[in-house]
Enzyme design. Sequence first.
Site, PDB file in Angstrom:
ATOM      1  N   CYS A 151       0.814  -1.219   0.000  1.00 24.90           N
ATOM      2  CA  CYS A 151       0.000   0.000   0.000  1.00 24.90           C
ATOM      3  C   CYS A 151       0.846   1.267   0.000  1.00 24.90           C
ATOM      4  O   CYS A 151       0.457   2.281  -0.584  1.00 24.90           O
ATOM      5  CB  CYS A 151      -0.958  -0.002   1.185  1.00 24.90           C
ATOM      6  SG  CYS A 151      -0.164  -0.317   2.782  1.00 24.90           S
ATOM      7  N   HIS A 205      -1.969   7.126   3.257  1.00 26.23           N
ATOM      8  CA  HIS A 205      -0.509   7.116   3.347  1.00 26.23           C
ATOM      9  C   HIS A 205       0.028   8.305   2.553  1.00 26.23           C
ATOM     10  O   HIS A 205      -0.254   8.444   1.359  1.00 26.23           O
ATOM     11  CB  HIS A 205       0.062   5.826   2.758  1.00 26.23           C
ATOM     12  CG  HIS A 205      -0.177   4.612   3.607  1.00 26.23           C
ATOM     13  ND1 HIS A 205      -0.746   4.653   4.861  1.00 26.23           N
ATOM     14  CD2 HIS A 205       0.092   3.288   3.364  1.00 26.23           C
ATOM     15  CE1 HIS A 205      -0.820   3.417   5.354  1.00 26.23           C
ATOM     16  NE2 HIS A 205      -0.310   2.580   4.460  1.00 26.23           N
TER      17      HIS A 205
END
Length: 361
Positions: free
Chosen positions: A158, A251
């Site tokens: 990710c 993120h």
Amino acid sequence: MTQKLKAGIVGGTGMVGQRFVQLLDGHPWFEVTAIAASAGSAGKTYEESVQNRWKLATPIPEAVKKIVVQDASKVEAFASEVDFIFCAVDMQKDQIKALEEAYAKTGTPVISNNSAHRWTPDVPMIIPEINPGHMDVIAAQRKRLNTSTGFIAVKPNCSIQSYVPALNALKEFNPTTVVASTYQAISGAGKNFTDWPEMLDNVIPYIGGEEEKSEQEPLRIWGSVQDGAIVKASSPLITTQCIRVPVTDGHLATVFASFEKKPSKEEILARWLNFKGRPQELELPSAPKQFITYFEEENRPQTKLDRDIEGGMGVSVGRLREDSLYDFKFVGLSHNTLRGAAGGAVLIAELLKAEGYIQAK
């Protein structure tokens, strides 16, 4: 499509499994018809199995509440009920490898959110807009597994989704050196603040295994298919630091990059604005219309404000400027459980279906 493909979710009770359930509710091509998890959850309805541990803001979809959860280790029985599966299990890496291969050998395509097969030479690790050509390696994998229809395809880590798309759009300038620091949400660990109260008012400067993945997986994404295997690229040289921060989702990465042929700022912005991939050409259901969005504001992208851009499937970039040590620096942001996990896997499945790799049994 007149009839939806039957999708199974192996590991459907965890956080990523819950995201799959959420994203597939009302999907135009796929329908969740079976869910599997550990033996401890087997025999319960899905609603019972996730009671008191449903982690998402939206309620459990009505369509799956009464599905009886099956034992994920009963491979033949589960595979017989579905056309393909999404896999997001919490097990040892060697156990995951064996389980996914067992499903593939039944003739069932497996789209995996797990890391176990990311470096298996004949398993494609795909960001659909960037390396759809890696699907070519599936033919060699099928031969190895002795199946004409089954295979495994995996989604990359990710964290790399926050900066790899932006760099990929600049490949013609040949990036040579990349320094990236990622600031990663707690959902990346499968947790929320109720589960992990010590993350409140805290930053942890270490995420096990994350820096190696962040430095090496982009090179596999940029690699080539040779003799039935994916050979990773030799450049750019990437170094990273990965830090856990107290946000729920998203993120964020700060990136420094140098190039063999240094572009202008205007050239970079034009490449980001115009970058499209196979999902946009095919108009896949989960594909963002604008894959990379650039913010002119000095204080954007922000995790809370911008992680949900394009339904969480787009990538946000900002603060592009020349650097005194490297050629340029910028900030990137992606939603880690949507683009980076379940959403990215659903987009891979859509691409595989559109290209004829997934079909009704």
